[in-house]
Design a protein around this motif. Structure first.
Motif, short mmCIF file in Angstrom:
data_model
loop_
_atom_site.label_atom_id
_atom_site.label_comp_id
_atom_site.label_asym_id
_atom_site.label_seq_id
_atom_site.Cartn_x
_atom_site.Cartn_y
_atom_site.Cartn_z
N TYR A 171 -4.80 1.62 -19.98
CA TYR A 171 -4.80 0.98 -18.66
C TYR A 171 -4.09 1.92 -17.71
N ASP A 172 -4.61 2.00 -16.51
CA ASP A 172 -4.07 2.92 -15.53
C ASP A 172 -4.05 2.25 -14.16
N SER A 173 -3.20 2.73 -13.28
CA SER A 173 -3.21 2.26 -11.90
C SER A 173 -3.40 3.46 -10.99
N THR A 174 -4.10 3.25 -9.88
CA THR A 174 -4.32 4.33 -8.94
C THR A 174 -3.58 4.05 -7.64
N HIS A 175 -3.20 5.12 -6.97
CA HIS A 175 -2.27 5.03 -5.85
C HIS A 175 -2.65 6.02 -4.76
N PHE A 176 -2.08 5.82 -3.58
CA PHE A 176 -1.92 6.89 -2.60
C PHE A 176 -0.64 7.63 -3.01
N ALA A 177 -0.54 8.90 -2.66
CA ALA A 177 0.69 9.64 -2.98
C ALA A 177 0.87 10.79 -2.01
N SER A 178 2.12 11.22 -1.90
CA SER A 178 2.47 12.38 -1.08
C SER A 178 3.50 13.20 -1.86
N ALA A 179 3.77 14.40 -1.38
CA ALA A 179 4.88 15.16 -1.94
C ALA A 179 6.17 14.43 -1.60
N ALA A 211 6.71 9.97 4.55
CA ALA A 211 7.39 8.75 4.13
C ALA A 211 6.95 7.54 4.95
N GLU A 212 6.80 7.72 6.26
CA GLU A 212 6.40 6.60 7.12
C GLU A 212 4.96 6.18 6.86
N VAL A 213 4.12 7.16 6.56
CA VAL A 213 2.72 6.85 6.23
C VAL A 213 2.65 6.01 4.96
N LEU A 214 3.38 6.44 3.92
CA LEU A 214 3.39 5.68 2.66
C LEU A 214 4.01 4.30 2.85
N LYS A 215 4.99 4.20 3.73
CA LYS A 215 5.61 2.90 3.99
C LYS A 215 4.59 1.93 4.60
N LYS A 216 3.80 2.41 5.55
CA LYS A 216 2.76 1.57 6.16
C LYS A 216 1.71 1.16 5.14
N ILE A 217 1.36 2.10 4.27
CA ILE A 217 0.37 1.80 3.23
C ILE A 217 0.91 0.77 2.25
N ASP A 218 2.18 0.91 1.86
CA ASP A 218 2.80 -0.07 0.97
C ASP A 218 2.80 -1.46 1.59
N GLN A 219 3.11 -1.53 2.87
CA GLN A 219 3.12 -2.82 3.56
C GLN A 219 1.73 -3.44 3.56
N ALA A 220 0.71 -2.60 3.76
CA ALA A 220 -0.67 -3.09 3.76
C ALA A 220 -1.08 -3.57 2.36
N ILE A 221 -0.66 -2.85 1.32
CA ILE A 221 -0.99 -3.25 -0.06
C ILE A 221 -0.32 -4.58 -0.39
N ALA A 222 0.98 -4.71 -0.05
CA ALA A 222 1.70 -5.94 -0.35
C ALA A 222 1.10 -7.12 0.41
N ARG A 223 0.79 -6.91 1.68
CA ARG A 223 0.21 -7.97 2.49
C ARG A 223 -1.19 -8.34 2.00
#
Length: 265
Positions: free
Chosen positions: A225-233, A238-250
């Motif tokens: 089993y695997d999970s797929t994600h957005f990722a950055s170095a 950091a702000e982009v990933l934060k917005k994406i995390d908020q969208a995923i949670a919502r």
């Protein structure tokens, strides 16, 4: 004096309205975020068009975050190196112990069942990772299939990394140059559904004469089993990933993310 005060109030009101604009409008003038995606090649080595469902998912995240993506299709290893150099973010990325040291991952977007594909009779009975001991497992070049897969590779089984051409991987399997292919699938839960999808869609629609009439088996249960994600170095976007995390949670909470993912294989 009264006119001057009215003018000042009007200007102040404009600033307030600008501050309260919707995310998509507020970010319309921002530079697009470069989003690296995996290339997929046909039997002639030509890039296959992006899955329309994938584009729908990316549009969903643009709408939910107010970001604008600039999709860039690259060989998977190059996509990873470009991300690591801070030139953009990546989508469809799996976690592994090594990657966790260098990349910052979003929350999981989707969980995938990773099945095994085999060819020939009798059908092998691969059910658990230990059943793959000393076997040659074919994957796409630069791919991980989750934490358990990465911990077992080159310890329990040998990994053979192949090009992005799916047809070439099927042919290696037929020629016994690998024992099985691992294949992540998001939308199907049962092996019969996956087997039908592989043979009716992937193999048949390849239109490759060497695959015509061939039938491939799928393991009775997922091997990983695997999970797929957005990722950055790490330290980048950091702000982009934060917005994406908020969208995923919502989207997970209100069901909209699951709705847009439905039918994504």
């Amino acid at each position: 004096m009264l006119k001057f005060r009215s003018f000042v109030v009007s200007i102040a009101a404009l600033f307030v309205i600008s501050a309260l604009c919707f995310p998509s409008a507020c970010n319309a003038s921002e530079s697009p975020v470069r989003l690296f995606l995996q290339e997929s090649l046909d039997s002639e080595g030509k890039q296959v068009a992006l899955n329309p469902k994938l584009m729908e998912i990316l549009t969903y995240f643009e709408r939910q975050t107010g970001l604008k993506f600039e999709p860039i299709i690259l060989p998977w290893k190059r996509a990873q190196s470009e991300t690591l150099e801070g030139k953009g973010i990546i989508y469809g990325f799996s976690r592994s112990p090594e990657r966790l040291k260098a990349y910052h991952f979003s929350l999981p977007v989707v969980t995938e069942r990773v099945w095994g594909i085999t060819y020939g009779r009798p059908k092998p009975n691969y059910r658990h990772v230990e059943d793959l001991r000393n076997k040659i497992v074919s994957t796409g070049r630069g791919f991980s299939h989750g934490m358990e897969f990465d911990q077992a590779r080159d310890v329990i089984f040998k990994v053979q990394e192949d090009s992005a051409s799916t047809v070439a991987r099927f042919k290696k399997l037929m020629a016994k140059r690998s024992d099985l292919m691992v294949w992540p699938v998001r939308g199907y839960q049962h092996h019969a559904e996956v087997e039908e999808y592989i043979n009716r869609i992937i193999v048949k629609e390849s239109n490759d004469p060497e695959l015509k009439g061939r039938y491939f088996d799928v393991t009775d249960q997922p091997l990983f089993y695997d999970s797929t994600h957005f990722a950055s170095a790490k330290g980048k976007y950091a702000e982009v990933l934060k917005k994406i995390d908020q969208a995923i949670a919502r989207g997970t909470k209100n069901g909209s993310l699951n709705k847009v993912l439905r039918g994504y294989h």
